[in-house]
Design a protein around this motif. Structure first.
Motif, PDB file in Angstrom:
ATOM      1  N   GLY A 240       0.809  -1.209   0.000  1.00  0.00           N
ATOM      2  CA  GLY A 240       0.000   0.000   0.000  1.00  0.00           C
ATOM      3  C   GLY A 240       0.840   1.255   0.000  1.00  0.00           C
ATOM      4  O   GLY A 240       0.495   2.244  -0.657  1.00  0.00           O
ATOM      5  N   ARG A 241       1.971   1.247   0.733  1.00  0.00           N
ATOM      6  CA  ARG A 241       2.828   2.419   0.768  1.00  0.00           C
ATOM      7  C   ARG A 241       3.539   2.649  -0.550  1.00  0.00           C
ATOM      8  O   ARG A 241       4.009   3.756  -0.827  1.00  0.00           O
ATOM      9  N   LEU A 242       3.625   1.616  -1.388  1.00  0.00           N
ATOM     10  CA  LEU A 242       4.249   1.738  -2.710  1.00  0.00           C
ATOM     11  C   LEU A 242       3.210   1.857  -3.819  1.00  0.00           C
ATOM     12  O   LEU A 242       3.561   1.809  -5.002  1.00  0.00           O
ATOM     13  N   SER A 243       1.938   2.030  -3.456  1.00  0.00           N
ATOM     14  CA  SER A 243       0.852   1.917  -4.436  1.00  0.00           C
ATOM     15  C   SER A 243       0.975   2.916  -5.580  1.00  0.00           C
ATOM     16  O   SER A 243       0.703   2.581  -6.739  1.00  0.00           O
ATOM     17  N   LEU A 244       1.384   4.153  -5.292  1.00  0.00           N
ATOM     18  CA  LEU A 244       1.488   5.148  -6.354  1.00  0.00           C
ATOM     19  C   LEU A 244       2.479   4.705  -7.414  1.00  0.00           C
ATOM     20  O   LEU A 244       2.186   4.749  -8.617  1.00  0.00           O
ATOM     21  N   TRP A 245       3.663   4.265  -6.970  1.00  0.00           N
ATOM     22  CA  TRP A 245       4.704   3.909  -7.927  1.00  0.00           C
ATOM     23  C   TRP A 245       4.405   2.594  -8.634  1.00  0.00           C
ATOM     24  O   TRP A 245       4.746   2.428  -9.809  1.00  0.00           O
ATOM     25  N   VAL A 246       3.764   1.652  -7.941  1.00  0.00           N
ATOM     26  CA  VAL A 246       3.333   0.415  -8.612  1.00  0.00           C
ATOM     27  C   VAL A 246       2.320   0.746  -9.700  1.00  0.00           C
ATOM     28  O   VAL A 246       2.379   0.207 -10.813  1.00  0.00           O
ATOM     29  N   TYR A 247       1.399   1.657  -9.396  1.00  0.00           N
ATOM     30  CA  TYR A 247       0.391   2.059 -10.375  1.00  0.00           C
ATOM     31  C   TYR A 247       1.055   2.700 -11.595  1.00  0.00           C
ATOM     32  O   TYR A 247       0.748   2.366 -12.745  1.00  0.00           O
ATOM     33  N   VAL A 248       1.977   3.631 -11.356  1.00  0.00           N
ATOM     34  CA  VAL A 248       2.638   4.341 -12.453  1.00  0.00           C
ATOM     35  C   VAL A 248       3.482   3.383 -13.291  1.00  0.00           C
ATOM     36  O   VAL A 248       3.522   3.497 -14.525  1.00  0.00           O
ATOM     37  N   LEU A 249       4.148   2.428 -12.652  1.00  0.00           N
ATOM     38  CA  LEU A 249       5.021   1.508 -13.384  1.00  0.00           C
ATOM     39  C   LEU A 249       4.246   0.510 -14.236  1.00  0.00           C
ATOM     40  O   LEU A 249       4.670   0.154 -15.341  1.00  0.00           O
ATOM     41  N   HIS A 250       3.097   0.043 -13.724  1.00  0.00           N
ATOM     42  CA  HIS A 250       2.430  -1.051 -14.431  1.00  0.00           C
ATOM     43  C   HIS A 250       1.654  -0.579 -15.667  1.00  0.00           C
ATOM     44  O   HIS A 250       1.491  -1.344 -16.619  1.00  0.00           O
ATOM     45  N   LEU A 251       1.169   0.661 -15.664  1.00  0.00           N
ATOM     46  CA  LEU A 251       0.359   1.120 -16.792  1.00  0.00           C
ATOM     47  C   LEU A 251       1.096   1.080 -18.129  1.00  0.00           C
ATOM     48  O   LEU A 251       0.554   0.562 -19.120  1.00  0.00           O
TER      49      LEU A 251
END
Length: 388
Positions: free
Chosen positions: A305-316
């Motif tokens: 959850g604390r990495l959610s922003l960067w996981v979201y940006v990377l996966h798109l």
């Protein structure tokens, strides 16, 4: 007591008094109540949402039409509808919870909130960058601007945070902010359909922001309502302790709203106020369940959850492509079975999380003073928790 002993005693007293003054200055800012904003429950909810989003996007890009028609996949697709609203609700909750009980906290942190909002907006537009070749080919036209300025979930969160931080900073008093959040959370979905009609014919970027004609999947109207609904819930329930008390309250409120909306005329339209209230009820129940989980359980997903922003940006970009690079949707296409799609989705989730974790570690190494500050905050917060 000799002269030397008296001088040592005096020096110790001075140091003790100085430390006391320092702790008293830090105390109102770094309280146990404020540190609860990092309660694993909220981060666990973010982790659940980003996990469902990454796997859902992957399955959407690679599953074959035959697999999509399966009844269980259709059920999963229905449950996926809560992931984006949950993201927005948690974002709104976190903003209000971080204010704690300090009267001027909203004004004191306003600059930080604005910078965060601008980062989200920038990243949202960046991941949809079509490439210079496309921009040059289209020229300086409205069609080009519409393609470059695609309004998506990150932009919606960013603009909601920008508006929310401003309203919180200028609205006096806790109950004044609560009333303001209630008016905005309820008012946005009620005016969305009207604004969609009024927005027809406006330039493409504005049309996407408003949502006219379904130009965007996550227009500000009504999607920002979820952000303000989460902020309102945090304002109403902020006096309750995280865990079972907040969890039960969320379950009761969310379950009541969900049950009430199921008895109304159902409207699944994208600008529907009924759908917003229905999803808010679901989101509150999810937050309630997560809040009641033991910390050892919710803490399993908290790092994600604390990495959610960067996981979201990377996966798109990996799933849908970026600029001139094709993603899984083009390279693989809708051809895979469910186990194959799930395998790719889980692998992508783990890979993005690892890259994001390494990136945050490198950032912390490059900014050791920020790490020290965080350690100090956590230490003072833990001291405060022992006193409560």
């Amino acid at each position: 007591m000799g002269a030397d002993g008296f001088m040592r005693f005096r020096d110790v007293a001075r140091v003790t008094a100085y430390a006391g003054d320092l702790v008293s200055q830090l105390g109102p800012t770094f309280t146990f109540q404020k540190r609860d904003t990092r309660h694993p429950g909220l981060d666990c909810a973010r982790g659940l949402a980003v996990m469902a989003m990454v796997i859902g996007h992957t399955l959407d890009a690679v599953l074959s039409p035959v697999v999509r028609a399966d009844v269980w996949v259709q059920h999963y697709w229905t449950c996926r509808g809560i992931t984006a609203p949950l993201f927005l609700m948690v974002a709104g909750w976190a903003v209000v919870a971080a204010l704690g009980s300090k009267p001027t906290a909203a004004r004191d942190t306003y600059g930080k909130r604005v910078r965060r909002a601008l980062l989200l907006i920038f990243l949202g537009y960046l991941v949809h960058w079509p490439g210079w070749s496309t921009v040059i080919q289209m020229g300086l036209t409205e069609r080009m601007l519409t393609k470059v300025l695609v309004f998506d979930a990150l932009q919606c969160i960013g603009f909601a945070l920008l508006v929310g931080a401003t309203l919180l900073a200028v609205t006096p008093g806790r109950w004044g902010r609560t009333v303001m959040l209630a008016v905005v959370a309820v008012g946005l979905p009620l005016v969305s359909a009207t604004l969609w009609t009024l927005g027809e014919g406006l330039p493409g970027p504005l049309t996407q922001f408003i949502g006219s004609g379904g130009a965007s999947r996550f227009p500000f109207f009504p999607w920002a309502s979820y952000f303000f609904a989460g902020a309102l819930a945090a304002s109403l329930l902020g006096t309750l302790r995280p865990g079972v008390p907040q969890g039960l309250a969320l379950l009761i409120l969310g379950g009541g709203l969900f049950w009430f909306m199921r008895g109304q005329n159902q409207d699944w339209g994208t600008a529907s106020a009924w759908l917003v209230a229905y999803r808010v009820g679901q989101g509150m129940m999810v937050l309630g369940v997560v809040n009641m989980l033991p910390r050892k359980v919710s803490g399993l997903l908290a790092p994600l959850g604390r990495l959610s922003l960067w996981v979201y940006v990377l996966h798109l970009p990996i799933v849908y492509g970026w600029s001139s690079y094709a993603g899984l949707s083009s390279r693989v296409g809708p051809t895979l079975t469910l186990p194959e799609g799930l395998g790719i989705g889980v692998s992508l989730l783990v890979g993005c999380a690892l890259v994001a974790r390494i990136g945050t570690w490198l950032r912390d190494q490059a900014r050791p003073w920020r790490t020290g500050s965080t350690t100090l905050e956590a230490s003072v917060g833990s001291l405060g928790s022992r006193g409560n």
